[in-house]
Design an enzyme around this catalytic site. Structure first.
Site, PDB file in Angstrom:
ATOM      1  N   ASP A 267       0.850  -1.150  -0.070  1.00  0.00           N
ATOM      2  CA  ASP A 267      -0.169   0.100   0.120  1.00  0.00           C
ATOM      3  C   ASP A 267       0.965   1.159  -0.126  1.00  0.00           C
ATOM      4  O   ASP A 267       2.030   1.086   0.313  1.00  0.00           O
ATOM      5  CB  ASP A 267      -1.100  -0.077   0.956  1.00  0.00           C
ATOM      6  CG  ASP A 267      -2.237   0.926   1.124  1.00  0.00           C
ATOM      7  OD1 ASP A 267      -2.292   1.726  -0.130  1.00  0.00           O
ATOM      8  OD2 ASP A 267      -3.042   0.822   1.456  1.00  0.00           O
TER       9      ASP A 267
HETATM   10  C1  BGC Z   1      -4.897   3.378   0.177  1.00  0.00           C
HETATM   11  C2  BGC Z   1      -5.143   2.375  -1.012  1.00  0.00           C
HETATM   12  C3  BGC Z   1      -4.965   2.958  -2.284  1.00  0.00           C
HETATM   13  C4  BGC Z   1      -3.547   3.627  -2.465  1.00  0.00           C
HETATM   14  C5  BGC Z   1      -3.519   4.445  -3.563  1.00  0.00           C
HETATM   15  C6  BGC Z   1      -3.898   4.274  -0.061  1.00  0.00           C
HETATM   16  O1  BGC Z   1      -3.716   5.367   0.740  1.00  0.00           O
HETATM   17  O2  BGC Z   1      -4.944   2.659   1.363  1.00  0.00           O
HETATM   18  O3  BGC Z   1      -6.427   1.717  -0.693  1.00  0.00           O
HETATM   19  O4  BGC Z   1      -5.143   2.006  -3.285  1.00  0.00           O
HETATM   20  O5  BGC Z   1      -3.488   4.822  -1.433  1.00  0.00           O
HETATM   21  O6  BGC Z   1      -4.127   5.323  -4.031  1.00  0.00           O
END
Ligand code: BGC
Length: 733
Positions: A267
């Site tokens: 993530d």
């Molecule tokens: C979130 C994810 C997301 C990623 C990219 C993160 O802050 O937890 O769910 O896919 O950002 O935008």
């Protein structure tokens, strides 16, 4: 390309080229590429000799032209010409924004959910995307956590069905590669992200093994069985070890036990966060631990880029890097990118986005995922009634929910006013805003101007209040739209208090005092605490964030053009102190209802009921359904049950059938009652149907704390729950 050729390509790669493949950046850093060696790159700390066109992937560029240009540059400016992967946070629709997942799950119409996922995949594909970062399969039993809106809710069975429908809808039959009009799914956030302590975003998660295996891992596992091609790690610590550096979780469980051989993406910045977690001393150790845990892509940090060149001097690390790169290349190959790097980008897309079929599917899903929580007869509205529609959602188009802003456009949304004008004569309708949508939470800083442009200027509160009462006084019935605005849920929007803001409570009280029938239409991304206001409504319809076609679908439900059929995918507590409260609770030795102990020494509160305000599975319709079991047998593979269901009402209507099990005693205490089957049924007035429910024995298997599987023998009671009526049958296993 065949595997041999892919191997040859792989073997040609230098260490620098291999490391570049494991980097994933937000596309905004890459697409305006003449500036690529300046600011953002330095801020992130990426090595200055990194050729950004060589990185494996970017995300969140949803512009067809930009992606096309970028892929051209990748092919022109890199010696190996490996196409770049384009991913995006498309969570519940690309341009055709559907109701939020928490809403969709309550429809129990998993074919319709799959159809919506197919539309999402097609629109994403036609915009050049290869992978979308969903479905979110974090089981969640704490509405304080802001991301409940992205998940299918609290229930294991429901989340598993949702997982299968969405993954198959996105990917299609991908046995020979991802077909045209489809994209690869990236499920997230592995694992347990939906259970942060105290509901606080990014907080610690501690789950026993039996909880993990029987509940929290199940939805991800269902998606893995449906062949999801990617998995994203989670930000949280799981049982003391951050998920992103958790070798046991990502290797022993995800890869070895569940057989996942696809790509694992970290993530956002989660690899670097191993340092502030106190799990890695520095970025070097963070890189090593993440790679050892099997993380293939480092999203939005420079940790792999900076640390791996030195770390790969250790042959064990070099082998792990090879493994990661090979998986990334295989994914690109499975997407057919070596044959056609312009996948989805070489087609004329005009007319294929926001089609009539897509919009009609969205309307259907709104109708099928809005939950009628209460109805004392004020709904459906009658054609002769004069209706005052009060509250900001009468005219607002901000009905898409938090994540939709990545690719969706509020301008595409149909307002409730427009929807109602389709069904109700204009002279019967008045509208008053009642309160400003953004009164209670102003955490929208720079977005403010854009919101004002879309939603009209902020008006003096007293004036709005008075206008609302004047409109109510002149009407026969009042419809109040209320709840949260979209920035109050989603990532980073945990709440300690789930009640309504004072301005809304005051308005509800004042409207009640007019003596007019009061219908509440609740827009929210999470269960709220409505204990104080619920008695003031005659009828209450929960529409969640209904997406771009909300105005039509909700108007159809309010006017009786269609009948609500959804059931709550998540419990609404009476007060925050009850959380976590959910349907499939385990029993205690001193259950309130049947303990032999005196009243004080049973499992209860002294200042609150044990019961929620609205339990999991609540959902009324405008018709009257009734069901009963006919027969039941246990075979080698399944429990097979026949039942009859009848629509006793005077309208054609849908209903969602639930089948619960109370199982035999077992080596691990199992839920008192849990959902094991469902069906979405449509019946004409007075129509009766005979239906079958098949519950695979696999659904009755459970894990102990050592991770071993069991099936308990003994009596199992199956409960048929339709439209508030229950029927029971007991079978022996
Ligand atoms: C979130 C994810 C997301 C990623 C990219 C993160 O802050 O937890 O769910 O896919 O950002 O935008």
């Amino acid at each position: 390309m065949d595997t041999k050729e892919l191997r040859k390509l792989f073997e040609r790669l230098t260490i620098r080229e291999k490391i570049a493949q494991t980097i994933q950046l937000n596309g905004s850093l890459v697409v305006e590429n003449d500036v690529m060696n300046t600011g953002p790159m330095q801020e992130l700390g990426l090595p200055s000799d990194l050729n950004l066109y060589e990185i494996g992937s970017i995300y969140n560029v949803n512009d067809f032209e930009k992606l096309k240009r970028l892929q051209e540059q990748v092919l022109n400016k890199t010696p190996q010409q490996i196409p770049m992967l384009f991913m995006s946070d498309v969570i519940y629709g690309f341009r055709t924004i559907f109701p939020i997942p928490l809403a969709q799950a309550g429809s129990y119409d998993f074919d319709l959910i799959r159809k919506a996922a197919e539309i999402t995949a097609k629109e994403s594909y036609l915009n050049g995307l290869h992978i979308i970062f969903s479905p979110v399969l974090d089981l969640v039993r704490d509405p304080r956590w802001g991301r409940v809106m992205e998940s299918p809710g609290e229930d294991v069975y429901t989340a598993k069905q949702f997982a299968k429908s969405v993954v198959t809808g996105y990917q299609g039959d991908c046995s020979k590669g991802v077909p045209e009009n489809h994209v690869a799914a990236c499920i997230k956030h592995f694992a347990g992200y939906g259970a942060p302590e105290a509901g606080r975003e990014y907080n610690t998660v501690d789950l026993s093994n039996q909880r993990l295996f029987n509940e929290y891992l199940q939805p991800y596992q269902a998606a893995l069985e449906a062949q999801t091609m990617l998995v994203m790690t989670a930000f949280n610590v799981l049982n003391g070890v951050p998920a992103t550096g958790n070798k046991w979780l990502n290797r022993a469980i995800l890869r070895e036990r569940f057989g996942f051989d696809g790509v694992l993406v970290s993530d956002y910045a989660a690899v670097k966060e191993l340092v502030p977690h106190g799990f890695a001393a520095d970025e070097k150790e963070a890189a090593q631990k993440a790679l050892e845990a099997g993380v293939d892509f480092d999203m939005m940090t420079s940790v792999y880029a900076k640390q791996l060149p030195e770390l790969v001097n250790d042959p064990k690390i070099a082998a792990l890097l090879d493994e990661a790169v090979w998986r990334i290349l295989e994914l690109k190959n499975h997407l057919g990118l070596f044959e056609n790097p312009y996948r989805g980008l070489d087609l004329p897309q005009t007319g294929e986005i926001l089609t009539e079929e897509a919009k009609a599917t969205a309307v259907k899903l709104v109708e099928k995922s809005s939950v009628l929580l209460k109805n004392n007869g004020a709904l459906p509205l009658q054609s002769e009634q004069k209706v005052a529609v009060i509250g900001p959602y009468g005219e607002s188009r901000l009905t898409l929910g938090f994540w939709a802003s990545v690719s969706g456009k509020p301008q595409d949304a149909i307002s409730l006013k427009e929807g109602l004008l389709n069904n109700v004569a204009a002279e019967k309708l008045t509208f008053a805003r009642g309160y400003n949508l953004f009164d209670s939470y102003d955490g929208f800083g720079p977005l403010k101007q854009g919101i004002e442009r879309l939603n009209g200027p902020i008006e003096p509160a007293e004036q709005l209040f008075e206008e609302a009462l004047t409109a109510a006084a002149a009407a026969d019935v009042v419809v109040l739209t209320f709840g949260e605005q979209f920035l109050e849920s989603g990532e980073g929007a945990s709440k300690a208090k789930l009640g309504l803001p004072e301005k809304q409570v005051r308005l509800i009280r004042a409207l009640k005092e007019t003596g007019k029938p009061l219908v509440g239409v609740l827009y929210t991304g999470r269960p709220l605490v409505l204990t104080e206001v619920e008695p003031l409504f005659d009828s209450l319809l929960l529409v969640w964030y209904p997406g771009i076609m909300g105005g039509i679908g909700v108007a159809n439900l309010l006017t009786g053009k269609s009948s609500p059929s959804a059931r709550l995918s998540m419990t609404f507590p009476r007060s925050e102190g009850q959380i976590p409260i959910y349907g499939a609770q385990l029993s205690t030795g001193r259950p309130l209802a049947s303990s032999s102990h005196s009243d004080r020494f049973v499992s209860k509160y002294i200042d609150e009921s044990n019961e929620p305000l609205f339990k999991f599975g609540t959902g009324l319709t405008y018709a009257e359904f009734e069901g009963r079991w006919l027969t039941g047998v246990v075979t080698e593979q399944a429990v097979e049950l026949d039942y009859r269901v009848k629509n006793q009402g005077a309208l054609t209507a849908d209903t969602a059938v639930h089948v619960y099990v109370k199982q035999a005693p077992a080596a691990i205490v199992r839920p008192v009652k849990r959902l094991v089957a469902s069906a979405a049924v449509t019946l004409e007035a007075q129509e009766e149907k005979q239906l079958k429910s098949q519950i695979p024995l696999a659904e009755l298997i459970f894990y102990d704390n050592e991770g071993n599987q069991h099936l308990a023998t003994g009596d199992y009671q199956f409960i048929l729950d339709i439209g508030g009526t229950e029927d029971f049958i007991t079978l022996s296993l």
